[in-house]
Design a protein around this motif. Sequence first.
Motif, PDB file in Angstrom:
ATOM      1  N   PHE A 256       1.074  -1.168   0.044  1.00 14.50           N
ATOM      2  CA  PHE A 256       0.052   0.043   0.059  1.00 14.50           C
ATOM      3  C   PHE A 256       0.799   1.242   0.212  1.00 14.50           C
ATOM      4  CE2 PHE A 256      -4.466   1.217   1.890  1.00 14.50           C
ATOM      5  CZ  PHE A 256      -4.532   2.418   0.916  1.00 14.50           C
ATOM      6  N   GLY A 257       1.986   1.291   0.854  1.00 12.09           N
ATOM      7  CA  GLY A 257       2.679   2.342   1.029  1.00 12.09           C
ATOM      8  C   GLY A 257       3.745   2.558  -0.075  1.00 12.09           C
ATOM      9  N   GLY A 298      -5.398   5.332   2.571  1.00 12.71           N
ATOM     10  CA  GLY A 298      -5.797   4.786   3.747  1.00 12.71           C
ATOM     11  C   GLY A 298      -6.884   3.785   3.939  1.00 12.71           C
ATOM     12  N   VAL A 299      -6.843   2.877   4.860  1.00 16.87           N
ATOM     13  CA  VAL A 299      -7.660   1.847   5.247  1.00 16.87           C
ATOM     14  C   VAL A 299      -8.961   2.581   5.787  1.00 16.87           C
ATOM     15  CG1 VAL A 299      -5.976   0.010   5.257  1.00 16.87           C
ATOM     16  CG2 VAL A 299      -6.926   0.973   7.295  1.00 16.87           C
ATOM     17  N   PRO A 300     -10.105   1.711   5.633  1.00 18.99           N
ATOM     18  CA  PRO A 300     -11.379   2.448   6.239  1.00 18.99           C
ATOM     19  C   PRO A 300     -11.360   2.825   7.611  1.00 18.99           C
ATOM     20  CG  PRO A 300     -11.785   0.506   4.799  1.00 18.99           C
ATOM     21  CD  PRO A 300     -10.280   0.469   4.911  1.00 18.99           C
ATOM     22  N   GLY A 327      -7.680  -2.253   1.672  1.00 23.99           N
ATOM     23  CA  GLY A 327      -7.352  -3.302   2.856  1.00 23.99           C
ATOM     24  C   GLY A 327      -8.453  -3.945   3.451  1.00 23.99           C
ATOM     25  N   SER A 328      -9.579  -3.355   3.356  1.00 19.72           N
ATOM     26  CA  SER A 328     -10.599  -4.022   3.877  1.00 19.72           C
ATOM     27  C   SER A 328     -11.889  -3.255   3.487  1.00 19.72           C
ATOM     28  CB  SER A 328     -10.477  -4.265   5.497  1.00 19.72           C
ATOM     29  OG  SER A 328     -10.735  -2.893   5.997  1.00 19.72           O
ATOM     30  N   GLY A 459      -7.079  -3.912   7.948  1.00 20.48           N
ATOM     31  CA  GLY A 459      -6.090  -3.897   6.751  1.00 20.48           C
ATOM     32  C   GLY A 459      -5.116  -4.846   6.826  1.00 20.48           C
ATOM     33  N   GLU A 460      -4.891  -5.294   8.326  1.00 21.91           N
ATOM     34  CA  GLU A 460      -3.587  -6.409   8.281  1.00 21.91           C
ATOM     35  C   GLU A 460      -4.210  -7.743   8.310  1.00 21.91           C
ATOM     36  OE1 GLU A 460      -0.171  -3.985   9.490  1.00 21.91           O
ATOM     37  OE2 GLU A 460      -0.375  -6.088   8.814  1.00 21.91           O
TER      38      GLU A 460
END
Length: 557
Positions: A256-257, A298-300, A327-328, A459-460
């Motif tokens: 993501f990053g 970002g993730v939610p 991520g989710s 997101g993990e």
Amino acid sequence: MQARPSYVHGAHDVPLIGQTIGSFLADIAERYGGNEALVVPHQQVRWTYTELDERVTNLAAGLLALGLRPGDRVGIWSQNCAEWVLVQFATARAGLVMVNINPAYRRSELEYVLAKVQCAALILAPSFKSSDYLAIVGDVVPELTDSQPGSLQARALPHLRHVIRLGAGQTPGMWNFDDLLTKPDEAQLADLKTIEASLQFDDPVNIQFTSGTTGSPKGATLTHHNILNNGFFVGEAMKLTDRDRLCIPVPLYHCFGMVLGNLACVTHGATMVFPGESFEPAAVLKTVQAERCTGLHGVPTMFISLLDHPDFDSVDLSTLRTGIMAGSPCPAEVMSRVIDKMHLAEITIAYGMTETSPVSFQSSTDDPVALRVSTIGRVHPHLEVKIVDTEGRIVPRGVKGELLTRGYSVMLGYWGDEDKTREAIDAAGWMHTGDLAVIDDDGYAAIVGRAKDMVIRGGENIYPREIEEFLYRHPKVLDVQCVGVPDQKYGEELCACIVLRPGMAASEDEIRAFCKGQIAHYKVPRYIRFVPGFPMTVTGKIQKYLLRAQVAEALGL
């Protein structure tokens, strides 16, 4: 008339980039030299593309001067910082393979990763949050204290020759990162140029660990071609240009990053902006305003904490336009607030996995909001996707099945693990994602479940099997099953259901203490239940879905 098959192909008029990352960066620096490339306010860093490219060359030459050679693995264990970006591009320019190490990793995970891919060098921050990285490394490699920098001979990690620390302090046996940034001499520059000219875009450039369902993390091996092109087409979907400034609060150790953030920016001459070492809502809001950012990733859960922050109404976010939420799955109400209140009218949703560099589906900036919330968009350029049943046959549109991806984005394989690679990538080159999806007549896909039992916490990705293997080491644990249970903040949390050995007693705190410092904090189960046994099928298979339902009910979730 026969139903259309669930097969989509991202035919596209913009060709794939046939270059290595190092040479591509040099071209971008020539075109956009005066543009700001990287802004890291907390480090007082503000580099143009010309300056970034020069520093990358210095570090690439510095790493080669240590005796590192193309193909050698270099681990990076650090929070988000300017040095991380230099390592990302310098290793690529020198033909080295960067190994991303999760900043949350502790001793056993660090040692596993360094041994698995036989890292020749490790670059690390002195510490981050509650982790004293120098102490952990000293514990894994006690020989450091008595060795000269570059001459390490570690019993546990025989391939590890160099440990390089960030920051101004001196640590016995370690090089200082800044010393590798000095201007190279003619001979060193010539060496670097020769090596760079010999590199191919299909060479491995990056190893990212993804937790395996079999317990140990697996090293997805990605090439220049994989991640450079994915970063470029992710940026295209966001309509990025050299005038954009992207705020990147997501971790760099993750695709993501590093790909959706850094490479999306660099391929478009845009500016990478890091609001802090890790996600901090107040810092993100302040940085977006101060740096006039046009994009935000970002993730939610990150977007939720920004919207709910007490400073939210007092900051000016009117420069924002686009970004990625991934991520989710994103709740509809959150998406409409993000578009409405954060000015992110062109925010996109992306779906993928580390093994596919990562993105294979993304919504476009002008997709209707309803589709941006209910789907993951359409297939990415130059990729193929099919949805298959349990026999491997393509299902009709609108029918649920496993999502398979093929194309430039598919990893080379899992490092040093041919069996696992063959399980994931079939003879025809399809990557089996393990995700269940549906594709509609217009080509929009929706993820409807997971073939395996992976838990996604904010997101993990957490693979229950990995945590189960670890908990089995506890002397009082006879059997253990980990399941995901619903959670308002993170989407899911991990619950460990433990059967104790006969005559034994244990407390939840005792189990948590056993995990502390050994596995990453996000993998430590939030809930621990002591149970007499598990629901089973007639053939003795554990019914995880039943266990999940029982636990969620017992916990009142």
